[in-house]
Design a protein around this motif. Structure first.
Motif, PDB file in Angstrom:
ATOM      1  N   HIS A 107      17.170  -4.670  -6.684  1.00  0.00           N
ATOM      2  CA  HIS A 107      16.536  -5.733  -5.899  1.00  0.00           C
ATOM      3  C   HIS A 107      17.403  -6.987  -5.896  1.00  0.00           C
ATOM      4  CE1 HIS A 107      12.903  -3.227  -6.765  1.00  0.00           C
ATOM      5  NE2 HIS A 107      12.788  -3.394  -5.470  1.00  0.00           N
ATOM      6  N   ARG A 129      11.028  -8.416  -1.145  1.00  0.00           N
ATOM      7  CA  ARG A 129      11.857  -7.941  -2.263  1.00  0.00           C
ATOM      8  C   ARG A 129      11.042  -6.995  -3.140  1.00  0.00           C
ATOM      9  NH1 ARG A 129      14.384 -11.522  -7.130  1.00  0.00           N
ATOM     10  NH2 ARG A 129      15.641  -9.885  -8.043  1.00  0.00           N
ATOM     11  N   HIS A 130       9.779  -7.326  -3.349  1.00  0.00           N
ATOM     12  CA  HIS A 130       8.877  -6.479  -4.133  1.00  0.00           C
ATOM     13  C   HIS A 130       7.611  -6.263  -3.324  1.00  0.00           C
ATOM     14  CE1 HIS A 130      11.310  -6.755  -7.742  1.00  0.00           C
ATOM     15  NE2 HIS A 130      11.366  -8.055  -7.569  1.00  0.00           N
ATOM     16  N   HIS A 177      10.813  -1.460   3.070  1.00  0.00           N
ATOM     17  CA  HIS A 177      11.342  -1.760   1.733  1.00  0.00           C
ATOM     18  C   HIS A 177      12.057  -0.525   1.171  1.00  0.00           C
ATOM     19  CE1 HIS A 177      11.115  -3.577  -2.393  1.00  0.00           C
ATOM     20  NE2 HIS A 177      11.123  -2.295  -2.731  1.00  0.00           N
ATOM     21  N   ARG A 217       2.077   1.329  -7.581  1.00  0.00           N
ATOM     22  CA  ARG A 217       3.299   1.270  -6.772  1.00  0.00           C
ATOM     23  C   ARG A 217       3.044   1.967  -5.437  1.00  0.00           C
ATOM     24  NH1 ARG A 217       7.840   3.872  -9.892  1.00  0.00           N
ATOM     25  NH2 ARG A 217       6.704   5.732  -9.313  1.00  0.00           N
TER      26      ARG A 217
END
Length: 189
Positions: A99, A114-115, A83, A47
């Protein structure tokens, strides 16, 4: 650290804060930067960023991952910052973030995905076994669908899937197959 000696974490946070100010100045995103704390993760493996909310204090903490900063060029990492700013905005405005549609709308305005993409290769890949389906899903840890694939189905067609251990190329479709691959690989697991 002596005077004038800066670390990569200092650089990362300075660039992220500057970019955050630029984003806010150039958009209609109403974020209170004074209520955002910044941190660097040296442990995260997949991440690139996260945003945590402390509702009692009304503070969002944006955590950025050093390894991602080292692997991405700045334009790719700036996307991660934007983000996470959308998450901070949602927390500040609504006390929650996800999200969903509201996030997607704001993220699109800021040209943020979005991701965010993972910055490491997956350890496992799930692949549908149906001939007319090309569904694949990456996994970084041995989650339940990796350990017991027979209990789960393809995310698109509902068919069965196989799991591949990326480093070795070994595949399995059952919990016993997982155990066999893990045992056979030993230290390489």
């Amino acid at each position: 650290m002596s005077d004038g000696e800066y670390t990569i974490d200092d650089e990362l946070l300075a660039r992220a804060r500057i970019h955050a100010r630029e984003v806010i100045d150039e958009s209609d995103l109403e974020i209170d930067l004074e209520s955002i704390e910044w941190a660097v993760s040296t442990r995260a493996k997949r991440r690139a960023g996260a945003c945590r909310w402390d509702g009692d204090r009304g503070v969002a903490t944006i955590v950025l991952t050093r390894r991602a900063y080292e692997r991405y060029d700045w334009s790719a990492f700036a996307v991660v910052v934007r983000h996470e700013l959308v998450h901070a905005w949602e927390f500040q405005q609504f006390g929650e973030s996800g999200h969903g549609p509201r996030f997607r709308e704001r993220a699109a305005e800021l040209e943020a995905p979005r991701h965010c993409h993972s910055f490491t290769e997956p350890r496992y890949v799930l692949c549908c076994l149906e001939a007319d389906c090309d569904w694949r899903a990456d996994r970084h840890r041995a989650s339940a669908p990796v350990r017991s694939p027979e209990r789960y189905r393809c995310g698109v067609c509902g068919g069965t899937y196989a799991v591949e251990h990326v480093d070795s190329g070994r595949t399995w479709t059952t919990a016993s197959g997982y155990g066999g691959a893990k045992s056979a690989l030993g230290e390489r697991w």
